[in-house]
Design a protein around this motif. Structure first.
Motif, PDB file in Angstrom:
ATOM      1  N   GLY A  63       0.383   8.488  20.433  1.00 54.00           N
ATOM      2  CA  GLY A  63      -0.902   9.450  20.845  1.00 54.00           C
ATOM      3  C   GLY A  63      -1.426   8.979  22.024  1.00 54.00           C
ATOM      4  N   TYR A  64      -2.286   7.965  22.244  1.00 53.04           N
ATOM      5  CA  TYR A  64      -2.918   7.562  23.509  1.00 53.04           C
ATOM      6  C   TYR A  64      -3.321   6.151  23.245  1.00 53.04           C
ATOM      7  N   HIS A  65      -3.759   5.593  24.597  1.00 58.33           N
ATOM      8  CA  HIS A  65      -4.158   4.089  24.509  1.00 58.33           C
ATOM      9  C   HIS A  65      -5.663   3.932  24.793  1.00 58.33           C
ATOM     10  N   ILE A  66      -6.441   3.060  24.239  1.00 56.97           N
ATOM     11  CA  ILE A  66      -7.828   2.870  24.266  1.00 56.97           C
ATOM     12  C   ILE A  66      -8.140   1.362  24.641  1.00 56.97           C
ATOM     13  N   PHE A  67      -9.024   1.228  25.327  1.00 59.08           N
ATOM     14  CA  PHE A  67      -9.566  -0.038  25.940  1.00 59.08           C
ATOM     15  C   PHE A  67      -8.807  -0.480  26.963  1.00 59.08           C
ATOM     16  N   CYS A  68      -8.101   0.239  27.828  1.00 55.20           N
ATOM     17  CA  CYS A  68      -7.147   0.013  28.916  1.00 55.20           C
ATOM     18  C   CYS A  68      -7.878  -1.118  29.886  1.00 55.20           C
ATOM     19  N   ALA A  69      -9.111  -0.922  29.990  1.00 55.20           N
ATOM     20  CA  ALA A  69     -10.033  -1.861  30.943  1.00 55.20           C
ATOM     21  C   ALA A  69      -9.705  -3.295  30.417  1.00 55.20           C
TER      22      ALA A  69
ATOM     23  N   PHE B  45       0.897  -1.319  -0.151  1.00 57.70           N
ATOM     24  CA  PHE B  45      -0.031   0.058   0.077  1.00 57.70           C
ATOM     25  C   PHE B  45       0.822   1.174   0.052  1.00 57.70           C
ATOM     26  N   LYS B  46       0.291   2.322  -0.468  1.00 57.11           N
ATOM     27  CA  LYS B  46       0.988   3.573  -0.585  1.00 57.11           C
ATOM     28  C   LYS B  46      -0.137   4.672   0.082  1.00 57.11           C
ATOM     29  N   THR B  47       0.170   5.476   0.882  1.00 55.83           N
ATOM     30  CA  THR B  47      -0.635   6.385   1.652  1.00 55.83           C
ATOM     31  C   THR B  47      -0.045   7.796   1.283  1.00 55.83           C
ATOM     32  N   ARG B  48      -0.886   8.745   1.026  1.00 53.85           N
ATOM     33  CA  ARG B  48      -0.606  10.251   0.777  1.00 53.85           C
ATOM     34  C   ARG B  48      -1.332  11.069   2.010  1.00 53.85           C
ATOM     35  N   GLY B  49      -0.442  12.075   2.294  1.00 51.78           N
ATOM     36  CA  GLY B  49      -0.886  12.979   3.506  1.00 51.78           C
ATOM     37  C   GLY B  49      -0.562  12.729   4.771  1.00 51.78           C
ATOM     38  N   LYS B  50      -0.839  13.539   5.616  1.00 50.70           N
ATOM     39  CA  LYS B  50      -0.426  13.277   6.885  1.00 50.70           C
ATOM     40  C   LYS B  50      -0.901  12.179   7.549  1.00 50.70           C
ATOM     41  N   LEU B  51      -0.284  11.334   8.497  1.00 55.65           N
ATOM     42  CA  LEU B  51      -1.020  10.251   9.235  1.00 55.65           C
ATOM     43  C   LEU B  51      -1.319  10.818  10.533  1.00 55.65           C
ATOM     44  N   ARG B  52      -2.217  10.266  11.133  1.00 54.61           N
ATOM     45  CA  ARG B  52      -2.653  10.516  12.400  1.00 54.61           C
ATOM     46  C   ARG B  52      -1.576   9.910  13.622  1.00 54.61           C
ATOM     47  N   GLU B  53      -1.840  10.396  14.705  1.00 55.20           N
ATOM     48  CA  GLU B  53      -0.748   9.898  15.582  1.00 55.20           C
ATOM     49  C   GLU B  53      -1.060   8.434  16.010  1.00 55.20           C
ATOM     50  N   LEU B  54      -0.520   7.882  16.630  1.00 55.18           N
ATOM     51  CA  LEU B  54      -0.777   6.167  17.055  1.00 55.18           C
ATOM     52  C   LEU B  54      -1.707   6.222  18.015  1.00 55.18           C
ATOM     53  N   ILE B  55      -2.644   5.480  17.768  1.00 60.32           N
ATOM     54  CA  ILE B  55      -3.482   4.898  18.972  1.00 60.32           C
ATOM     55  C   ILE B  55      -2.936   3.305  19.270  1.00 60.32           C
ATOM     56  N   TYR B  56      -2.933   3.124  20.482  1.00 59.09           N
ATOM     57  CA  TYR B  56      -2.845   1.828  20.940  1.00 59.09           C
ATOM     58  C   TYR B  56      -3.947   1.264  21.456  1.00 59.09           C
ATOM     59  N   CYS B  57      -4.439   0.210  20.761  1.00 61.12           N
ATOM     60  CA  CYS B  57      -5.797  -0.468  21.234  1.00 61.12           C
ATOM     61  C   CYS B  57      -5.495  -1.803  21.827  1.00 61.12           C
TER      62      CYS B  57
ATOM     63  N   ASP C 190       3.364   7.706  29.805  1.00 66.73           N
ATOM     64  CA  ASP C 190       2.644   8.786  30.225  1.00 66.73           C
ATOM     65  C   ASP C 190       1.769   9.220  29.474  1.00 66.73           C
ATOM     66  N   LEU C 191       1.249   8.326  28.464  1.00 66.04           N
ATOM     67  CA  LEU C 191       0.303   8.814  27.109  1.00 66.04           C
ATOM     68  C   LEU C 191      -0.858   8.613  28.086  1.00 66.04           C
ATOM     69  N   PRO C 192      -2.052   9.256  27.373  1.00 59.34           N
ATOM     70  CA  PRO C 192      -3.389   9.184  27.968  1.00 59.34           C
ATOM     71  C   PRO C 192      -4.090   8.052  27.731  1.00 59.34           C
ATOM     72  N   ARG C 193      -4.714   7.694  28.622  1.00 58.23           N
ATOM     73  CA  ARG C 193      -5.275   6.310  28.744  1.00 58.23           C
ATOM     74  C   ARG C 193      -6.951   6.470  28.908  1.00 58.23           C
ATOM     75  N   PHE C 194      -7.439   5.762  28.264  1.00 54.55           N
ATOM     76  CA  PHE C 194      -9.023   5.565  28.089  1.00 54.55           C
ATOM     77  C   PHE C 194      -9.290   4.110  28.483  1.00 54.55           C
ATOM     78  N   ALA C 195     -10.472   3.909  29.495  1.00 57.22           N
ATOM     79  CA  ALA C 195     -10.985   2.508  29.835  1.00 57.22           C
ATOM     80  C   ALA C 195     -11.593   1.941  28.649  1.00 57.22           C
ATOM     81  N   GLU C 196     -12.179   2.668  27.792  1.00 53.53           N
ATOM     82  CA  GLU C 196     -12.962   2.213  26.418  1.00 53.53           C
ATOM     83  C   GLU C 196     -12.276   2.810  25.253  1.00 53.53           C
ATOM     84  N   ALA C 197     -13.174   3.280  24.363  1.00 53.17           N
ATOM     85  CA  ALA C 197     -12.668   4.046  23.087  1.00 53.17           C
ATOM     86  C   ALA C 197     -12.419   5.570  23.720  1.00 53.17           C
ATOM     87  N   SER C 198     -11.698   6.361  23.003  1.00 57.46           N
ATOM     88  CA  SER C 198     -11.430   7.551  23.381  1.00 57.46           C
ATOM     89  C   SER C 198     -12.396   8.437  23.425  1.00 57.46           C
ATOM     90  N   GLN C 199     -12.480   9.719  24.518  1.00 58.69           N
ATOM     91  CA  GLN C 199     -13.590  10.311  24.749  1.00 58.69           C
ATOM     92  C   GLN C 199     -13.918  11.420  23.510  1.00 58.69           C
TER      93      GLN C 199
END
Length: 132
Positions: free
Chosen positions: A106-112, A16-28, A123-132
């Motif tokens: 970026g941040y962590h999701i579904f940490c619960a 694959f090839k992408t064009r444009g800025k990529l979003r920060e990483l989300i750790y699920c 020290d990245l932000p953490r969310f129990a489920e999906a990001s707020q």
């Protein structure tokens, strides 16, 4: 850093090839991501209109929920994509990109739901489920 990034699966059947800025990483840390990869997802995303895929017929799409599906190479099993039905972008696993990406954490999701066999030690932000 250029805004064009390339990547693919382990065997090379899907590229694959992408064009444009990529979003920060989300750790699920949800159980589905852990079961598919063995740990957790580290993913960015790109607008569907900004991604070209070669070997798209080599991707198997698994419907993992009523709202999303996961794409992987049907030959080598590499987990590549996560796609929600109603969104105009595709999440791409960070490890599938070639070379330097410039991706930022970026941040962590579904940490619960995270596995009990590892700790989140940043020290990245953490969310129990999906990001707020």
């Amino acid at each position: 850093m250029t805004d064009i990034h390339e990547g693919g699966c382990l065997c090379g059947a899907v590229r694959f090839k992408t064009r444009g800025k990529l979003r920060e990483l989300i750790y699920c840390h949800c159980s589905q991501c852990r079961k598919q990869t063995g740990l957790y997802y580290a993913a960015t995303n790109v607008l569907d209109s900004h991604m070209d895929v070669q070997g798209a017929n080599e991707i198997t799409w698994y419907r993992s929920s009523s709202a999303a599906r996961r794409g992987f190479c049907r030959h080598c099993g590499s987990a590549l994509f996560w796609k929600a039905d109603d969104l105009d972008y595709t999440s791409i696993l960070a490890g599938t990109f070639d070379g330097p990406t410039g991706l930022e954490p970026g941040y962590h999701i579904f940490c619960a739901d995270k596995g009990d066999f590892y700790d989140i030690r940043d020290d990245l932000p953490r969310f129990a489920e999906a990001s707020q």
